[in-house]
Design a protein around this motif. Structure first.
Motif, PDB file in Angstrom:
ATOM      1  N   ASP A   5       7.268  82.038  53.085  1.00  0.00           N
ATOM      2  CA  ASP A   5       7.963  82.943  53.999  1.00  0.00           C
ATOM      3  C   ASP A   5       8.915  82.168  54.899  1.00  0.00           C
ATOM      4  OD1 ASP A   5       6.596  85.042  52.910  1.00  0.00           O
ATOM      5  OD2 ASP A   5       5.096  85.163  54.499  1.00  0.00           O
ATOM      6  N   ASP A   6       8.545  80.954  55.287  1.00  0.00           N
ATOM      7  CA  ASP A   6       9.397  80.152  56.163  1.00  0.00           C
ATOM      8  C   ASP A   6      10.710  79.792  55.480  1.00  0.00           C
ATOM      9  OD1 ASP A   6       7.546  80.261  58.177  1.00  0.00           O
ATOM     10  OD2 ASP A   6       6.623  78.317  57.703  1.00  0.00           O
ATOM     11  N   ILE A   7      10.630  79.423  54.188  1.00  0.00           N
ATOM     12  CA  ILE A   7      11.847  79.088  53.443  1.00  0.00           C
ATOM     13  C   ILE A   7      12.739  80.324  53.304  1.00  0.00           C
ATOM     14  CG2 ILE A   7      12.707  78.586  51.114  1.00  0.00           C
ATOM     15  CD1 ILE A   7      12.070  76.090  52.535  1.00  0.00           C
ATOM     16  N   ILE A   8      12.131  81.466  52.951  1.00  0.00           N
ATOM     17  CA  ILE A   8      12.893  82.705  52.794  1.00  0.00           C
ATOM     18  C   ILE A   8      13.586  83.069  54.099  1.00  0.00           C
ATOM     19  CG2 ILE A   8      12.674  85.190  52.383  1.00  0.00           C
ATOM     20  CD1 ILE A   8      10.374  84.513  50.425  1.00  0.00           C
ATOM     21  N   GLU A   9      12.855  82.937  55.203  1.00  0.00           N
ATOM     22  CA  GLU A   9      13.429  83.283  56.500  1.00  0.00           C
ATOM     23  C   GLU A   9      14.532  82.306  56.899  1.00  0.00           C
ATOM     24  OE1 GLU A   9      13.904  85.486  60.105  1.00  0.00           O
ATOM     25  OE2 GLU A   9      13.361  85.868  58.021  1.00  0.00           O
ATOM     26  N   GLU A  10      14.369  81.035  56.561  1.00  0.00           N
ATOM     27  CA  GLU A  10      15.414  80.054  56.864  1.00  0.00           C
ATOM     28  C   GLU A  10      16.712  80.408  56.152  1.00  0.00           C
ATOM     29  OE1 GLU A  10      16.452  75.268  56.390  1.00  0.00           O
ATOM     30  OE2 GLU A  10      14.519  76.054  55.689  1.00  0.00           O
ATOM     31  N   VAL A  11      16.611  80.782  54.870  1.00  0.00           N
ATOM     32  CA  VAL A  11      17.802  81.166  54.112  1.00  0.00           C
ATOM     33  C   VAL A  11      18.437  82.407  54.725  1.00  0.00           C
ATOM     34  CG1 VAL A  11      18.644  81.986  51.876  1.00  0.00           C
ATOM     35  CG2 VAL A  11      16.972  80.124  51.974  1.00  0.00           C
ATOM     36  N   ARG A  12      17.618  83.377  55.092  1.00  0.00           N
ATOM     37  CA  ARG A  12      18.161  84.616  55.672  1.00  0.00           C
ATOM     38  C   ARG A  12      18.881  84.336  56.986  1.00  0.00           C
ATOM     39  NH1 ARG A  12      17.709  87.900  59.454  1.00  0.00           N
ATOM     40  NH2 ARG A  12      15.925  86.830  60.386  1.00  0.00           N
ATOM     41  N   MET A  13      18.261  83.536  57.851  1.00  0.00           N
ATOM     42  CA  MET A  13      18.839  83.273  59.163  1.00  0.00           C
ATOM     43  C   MET A  13      20.146  82.481  59.071  1.00  0.00           C
ATOM     44  SD  MET A  13      15.453  82.405  61.452  1.00  0.00           S
ATOM     45  CE  MET A  13      16.446  82.073  62.922  1.00  0.00           C
TER      46      MET A  13
END
Length: 598
Positions: A5-13
């Motif tokens: 989830d952290d990687i996914i959120e980093e890409v989104r942000m």
């Protein structure tokens, strides 16, 4: 691979939604949001909004909505993994490497090699078309009306008359015979050794949906046989699961795809502006093709040649598409044989009219069946309506079947057939056990619920979720009276739980919340929860709307608990009585619910 989830959120942000959407849609700022014409449906007045504070988009016209991942997935027809990879590359985020077994690594390496061989071959063929020896192929293409731009767009090429040119070229690139044999570009026999499969042919590179060359088709120059030749099946090319032109057609933004027969049909249609055309690769339509089409459209127009073979191809394709859940219609090209001939003779505007007039595929099957019987004789008429009844029995949805019964009667009423006559024939065959197409029965109750008008209770829950996201400052007031359990629609309850948890952690983030939903329909509905609207001008109107909404949610929550209360649960009864009294008190003291949407 499932990334954290952290990687996914980093890409989104790191992919601001306004920046990303602006690459596809012209946006104009209005207040705190941006608006433009929706790329997912045709409209003349902008109803497509992008809100930086929420990092979400939403169309008030068609209901499309979500975060930056959803937008790229819907626009580019990407899977979530493809969208994640695309946005990670854009933002310079290095995704974790996938750990493969040695066997998996070897297979991946072989695929990469074959893709590179095909890419090199495509470049070689394209170069040959421009040489003096390739003029025969170039003249063939231009005589067929293709422009240089179209030739370049589709990467069309030519294979020379010498049957070892490509072999020598690729050997010079350092590839071994085993790798070249696996590419499908060469034949091998004891007499000639290894030699080019394609020679003296115009070449049509075949690409997958990611624009990678996976195979080739070749049209012979002169009278050689076979006239058309395709690459054999390889580790990267499965003709039953790929469609020519889909790499371009999937982003055409048209409401349907056009399925035709050959390479030239697709190319000439694209050149004339019909960029949603695709073709199967020298084979009949398969369930694999239908599954692939389902990823990109809900409707397919069948545009096969108007000869007997074309009619048979359409008849084979219709049930396959239907089984995949794709609606289909059939285009009549008569008196012309194929779309290329039609467009050259009558023009693009007339061709579009034929597309608009495409026939319902079920009624097409009925009309083709009519030609099999002597309709001037009573016995022929009887056998024809027997065939109609059998076709109708393939329809598992009762409403759909009834509509087609009425349509058949309207078209053939001259034979004295009535709705009741045909319905009796269908019922008689059903009683005899005529095989019915195996398809899941529609859930009529759920269907009716999905079609019903949004209730006031549902609207209240959606408004409250929108306000909580848009004005997080009201959480402190809302939490005094509402909990996630008061949101009784299952999806709304799930979203409320996530929002309340985010608030407890100090970060109300609707775009991050959307990462938890992978189903496209759920994503749309969740996006709509954060974009419910109600026109409020004054502070008094805001406070009244807030108190009415909060009380409505509590009322519906208590009614649901009362309905599900176990009569033996006395403690539960006491809780219900207490909650009801608190609600009554709250209704009398609405003025205490001071709220600000500033």
């Amino acid at each position: 691979m499932r990334y954290s989830d952290d990687i996914i959120e980093e890409v989104r942000m790191k992919n601001d939604i306004v920046d990303v959407v602006s690459q596809y849609v012209k946006l104009t700022r209005k207040g705190s949001s941006y608006f433009g014409l929706c790329p997912f449906h045709n409209e003349k007045t902008p109803s497509f909004s992008v809100t930086p504070s929420k990092q979400m988009y939403y169309c008030f016209g068609c209901g499309a909505g979500g975060n930056v991942f959803n937008f790229v997935m819907e626009y580019e027809n990407y899977s979530f993994g493809e969208a994640l990879s695309h946005l990670a590359d854009r933002a310079g985020v290095q995704l974790p490497r996938i750990e493969y077994s040695s066997e998996a690594r070897e297979k991946a390496k072989q695929r990469e090699t074959l893709l590179e061989i095909n890419r090199q071959a495509a470049q070689y063929f394209y170069y040959q078309l421009r040489r003096e020896s390739g003029q025969i192929g170039y003249r063939y293409l231009t005589d067929r009306g293709l422009s240089d731009e179209t030739i370049r767009k589709f990467g069309l090429g030519y294979s020379d008359k010498f049957s070892d040119d490509l072999y020598k070229f690729l050997k010079g690139k350092g590839y071994g015979d085993d790798q070249l044999r696996d590419s499908g570009l060469f034949n091998v026999d004891e007499r000639h050794g290894m030699y080019d499969k394609f020679w003296n042919r115009v070449i049509f590179p075949i690409m997958d949906v990611n624009n990678r060359v996976i195979g080739f088709g070749g049209r012979v120059m002169g009278d050689g046989k076979p006239k058309y030749l395709n690459s054999p099946e390889t580790k990267i090319f499965d003709k039953s699961r790929n469609l020519y032109g889909l790499n371009v057609a999937r982003t055409s933004r048209k409401p349907y795809l056009i399925l035709c027969e050959g390479y030239m049909d697709v190319i000439s249609m694209h050149q004339s502006g019909f960029t949603n055309a695709v073709a199967s690769l020298g084979t009949s339509l398969t369930s694999g093709h239908a599954s692939l089409l389902k990823r990109y459209t809900q409707e397919v127009l069948l545009l096969y040649d108007s000869d007997e073979a074309g009619v048979k191809a359409a008849l084979r394709a219709i049930p396959i598409l239907r089984e995949a859940g794709i609606n289909s219609r059939v285009v009549d090209l008569k008196p012309h044989k194929d779309p290329d001939e039609f467009i050259k003779t009558e023009g693009a505007e007339a061709f579009q009219q034929r597309l608009d007039q495409a026939r319902d595929s079920f009624m097409f099957r009925v009309s083709v069946s009519e030609k099999e019987f002597p309709m001037e004789e009573p016995q022929g008429q009887n056998r024809f309506f027997e065939r109609c009844a059998r076709l109708l029995l393939e329809l598992s949805d009762e409403l759909e079947r009834n509509l087609y019964i009425e349509a058949i009667v309207r078209q053939y009423h001259r034979y004295g057939i009535s709705v009741e006559d045909l319905r009796k024939r269908v019922n008689t065959l059903a009683m005899k056990g005529t095989p019915i197409e195996q398809r899941q029965q529609p859930k009529t109750v759920e269907a009716r619920q999905a079609q019903k008008k949004e209730s006031a209770a549902d609207k209240a829950q959606k408004l409250m979720l929108t306000w909580l996201v848009t004005y997080p400052g009201i959480f402190d007031t809302v939490e005094k009276y509402l909990s996630p359990g008061d949101f009784i629609v299952p999806l709304y309850h799930e979203v409320a739980e996530m929002l309340f948890e985010q608030h407890a952690q100090g970060d109300v983030n609707p775009a991050r919340l959307l990462n938890s939903f992978t189903d496209s329909e759920e994503q749309r509905e969740v996006a709509s929860l954060f974009n419910a609207t109600i026109h409020l001008e004054t502070m008094e109107e805001q406070e009244r709307a807030f108190s009415d909404t909060l009380i409505r949610i509590k009322q519906e929550s208590l009614a649901e608990k009362n309905k599900n209360w176990d009569p033996t649960d006395m403690a539960g009864l006491q809780e219900l009585v207490k909650a009801k009294k608190e609600l009554e008190d709250l209704g009398r003291k609405r003025q205490q619910l001071h709220i600000s949407f500033e």
